[in-house]
Design a protein around this motif. Structure first.
Motif, PDB file in Angstrom:
ATOM      1  N   CYS A  16      18.581   0.826  -8.430  1.00  0.00           N
ATOM      2  CA  CYS A  16      18.627   0.782  -6.975  1.00  0.00           C
ATOM      3  C   CYS A  16      17.347   0.190  -6.407  1.00  0.00           C
ATOM      4  O   CYS A  16      16.292   0.288  -7.006  1.00  0.00           O
ATOM      5  CB  CYS A  16      18.847   2.184  -6.415  1.00  0.00           C
ATOM      6  SG  CYS A  16      17.556   3.351  -6.842  1.00  0.00           S
ATOM      7  N   LYS A  17      17.469  -0.421  -5.236  1.00  0.00           N
ATOM      8  CA  LYS A  17      16.333  -1.048  -4.581  1.00  0.00           C
ATOM      9  C   LYS A  17      15.669  -0.047  -3.633  1.00  0.00           C
ATOM     10  O   LYS A  17      16.334   0.653  -2.877  1.00  0.00           O
ATOM     11  CB  LYS A  17      16.787  -2.280  -3.791  1.00  0.00           C
ATOM     12  CG  LYS A  17      17.237  -3.444  -4.669  1.00  0.00           C
ATOM     13  CD  LYS A  17      16.060  -4.136  -5.309  1.00  0.00           C
ATOM     14  CE  LYS A  17      16.493  -5.374  -6.095  1.00  0.00           C
ATOM     15  NZ  LYS A  17      15.370  -6.082  -6.687  1.00  0.00           N
ATOM     16  N   MET A  18      14.347  -0.028  -3.683  1.00  0.00           N
ATOM     17  CA  MET A  18      13.570   0.802  -2.781  1.00  0.00           C
ATOM     18  C   MET A  18      12.607  -0.100  -2.014  1.00  0.00           C
ATOM     19  O   MET A  18      12.518  -1.298  -2.281  1.00  0.00           O
ATOM     20  CB  MET A  18      12.797   1.870  -3.564  1.00  0.00           C
ATOM     21  CG  MET A  18      13.664   2.774  -4.409  1.00  0.00           C
ATOM     22  SD  MET A  18      14.757   3.835  -3.435  1.00  0.00           S
ATOM     23  CE  MET A  18      13.555   4.984  -2.754  1.00  0.00           C
ATOM     24  N   GLU A  19      11.847   0.475  -1.081  1.00  0.00           N
ATOM     25  CA  GLU A  19      10.885  -0.305  -0.312  1.00  0.00           C
ATOM     26  C   GLU A  19       9.512  -0.253  -0.963  1.00  0.00           C
ATOM     27  O   GLU A  19       9.080   0.798  -1.445  1.00  0.00           O
ATOM     28  CB  GLU A  19      10.781   0.234   1.116  1.00  0.00           C
ATOM     29  CG  GLU A  19      11.942  -0.126   2.015  1.00  0.00           C
ATOM     30  CD  GLU A  19      11.681   0.291   3.455  1.00  0.00           C
ATOM     31  OE1 GLU A  19      10.702   1.028   3.703  1.00  0.00           O
ATOM     32  OE2 GLU A  19      12.448  -0.131   4.344  1.00  0.00           O
ATOM     33  N   CYS A  20       8.819  -1.395  -0.945  1.00  0.00           N
ATOM     34  CA  CYS A  20       7.437  -1.449  -1.408  1.00  0.00           C
ATOM     35  C   CYS A  20       6.598  -0.540  -0.509  1.00  0.00           C
ATOM     36  O   CYS A  20       6.733  -0.566   0.722  1.00  0.00           O
ATOM     37  CB  CYS A  20       6.914  -2.877  -1.354  1.00  0.00           C
ATOM     38  SG  CYS A  20       5.145  -3.032  -1.728  1.00  0.00           S
ATOM     39  N   SER A  21       5.727   0.260  -1.097  1.00  0.00           N
ATOM     40  CA  SER A  21       4.905   1.198  -0.344  1.00  0.00           C
ATOM     41  C   SER A  21       3.914   0.504   0.570  1.00  0.00           C
ATOM     42  O   SER A  21       3.382   1.128   1.494  1.00  0.00           O
ATOM     43  CB  SER A  21       4.149   2.123  -1.298  1.00  0.00           C
ATOM     44  OG  SER A  21       5.049   2.875  -2.091  1.00  0.00           O
TER      45      SER A  21
END
Length: 388
Positions: A16-21
């Motif tokens: 799954c894709k998450m957001e870069c911090s």
């Protein structure tokens, strides 16, 4: 800093894709050490490093490297369990084992990544021998190791109570048998109440020549939290003096675990020390404002503040959150700044724990901190609390 960054620069991924911090771009790459922060690139990871390094939990290998560079036998149980120190029968053997690691790290040049990889694959012993032999480096520590390879056999991940109970049953129980009652010798360690297990753990710490580490409950319960930080023995000369007093009580005076446990529950350890070790030692306790609370008895939130500020892994207690202004912080960065200020304050020679406690009760924390750290950029709003 760059050497530390190498510990976490590799990424693991998931579907799954998450957001870069940092930049909020979609990514499936994350910090391989903590598995919590996501980054789309090494560039973003480097930008976030000054903040993330404070939160990213250290592996046992990272802590071992720090201990070796400071010539210290590890006190953190996970390091001791995973890197062989718990398999040593004597303190002298632990000294030789840390000497082996010091040579491996400082002279041969092995880093935490290599140590962790060897430990994870179960090949720590073989790779240590290969590293020493390839460099042609021999020492008395390495010669000792060749005769005592068993200390690095059967190393497993530390799992809190499960691992500790195993150690008590298989390795440490013999060290405290002298201090246990006949009744306790007939029952398994895990049947002891939590308070008595705490006492047994403390006895082991003292008998093997150590003092509690800052994250231990013993550090709070048995008075080490009230010792003054100074420039000797890495800031722990008073803690070591207190440890010596407990060592006199346990090793020299032969105080049994049941007697100590009773005092631990009733909050009367100070009286026990005075009765067994004499008034001169106990005068030192009162003169230096050493407070020993015992098991689950009320304690000042300032001591939990010291634990949180001086430790890299202690949890922020709710009382500290309210009493010492962390509740006023709007971001994690502000919390880190406030923690840094308190750490700097506690390490200052003029700092007195009781004075900070009284300033907290009077609602004058900012004034006290400013008097000790006049050149520090402080925001008064950070230090507001519900008192007086």
């Amino acid at each position: 800093m760059m050497q530390s960054l190498r510990f976490i620069i590799n990424f693991s991924s998931e579907s799954c894709k998450m957001e870069c911090s940092v930049c909020k771009k979609p990514t499936n790459q994350r910090c391989s050490r903590c598995q919590a922060k996501y980054y789309c690139s090494t560039s973003c990871q480097r930008r976030d490093y000054p903040n993330h390094v404070l939160d990213c939990p250290l592996r046992s290998a990272d802590i071992l490297v720090k201990n070796a560079l400071n010539d210290l036998i590890p006190s953190k149980m996970s390091v001791r369990y995973e890197y062989g120190f718990c398999n040593c029968k004597h303190l002298e053997d632990e000294s030789k084992l840390i000497g082996l690691y010091i040579g491996l790290i400082e002279i041969i040049g092995c880093n935490a990544n290599q140590l962790h990889s060897w430990w994870e694959s179960g090949t720590l012993s073989e790779n240590i021998k290969r590293a020493y032999d390839d460099k042609g480096y021999t020492s008395n520590y390495y010669k000792w190791f060749l005769k005592n390879e068993h200390v690095l056999q059967g190393l497993y991940k530390y799992e809190e109570d499960k691992s500790y109970e195993y150690l008590m049953e298989k390795h440490y129980f013999s060290l405290i048998m002298l201090y246990l009652s006949e009744r306790d010798l007939k029952v398994p360690f895990n049947s002891f109440p939590r308070s008595k297990r705490n006492v047994c753990a403390f006895y082991l710490t003292i008998i093997t020549g150590r003092i509690p580490i800052i994250e231990d409950i013993d550090w709070i319960d048995l008075g080490f939290c009230s010792c003054k930080f100074d420039n000797n023995y890495l800031g722990k000369s008073e803690e070591r003096r207190l440890g010596d007093l407990y060592r006199e009580l346990i090793v020299q005076k032969g105080c049994k675990i049941d007697e100590f446990h009773d005092a631990y529950l009733s909050g009367s350890i100070g009286y026990l020390l005075e009765r067994k070790c004499g008034s001169n030692n106990c005068n030192w306790l009162s003169e230096n404002k050493i407070e020993i609370r015992g098991y689950c008895n009320p304690t000042k939130s300032v001591y939990h503040l010291k634990q949180y500020a001086l430790s890299d892994s202690a949890v922020l207690q709710p009382s500290v959150d309210v009493d010492y202004g962390f509740v006023n912080c709007r971001t994690e960065d502000e919390r880190r700044q406030l923690k840094h200020i308190y750490r700097k304050l506690i390490k200052t020679p003029q700092f007195e724990t009781q004075d900070l406690h009284e300033a907290c009760l009077a609602g004058k924390i900012f004034d006290y901190v400013k008097s000790i750290l006049p050149n520090e950029m402080l925001k008064s709003d950070f230090f507001k609390n519900p008192y007086p």
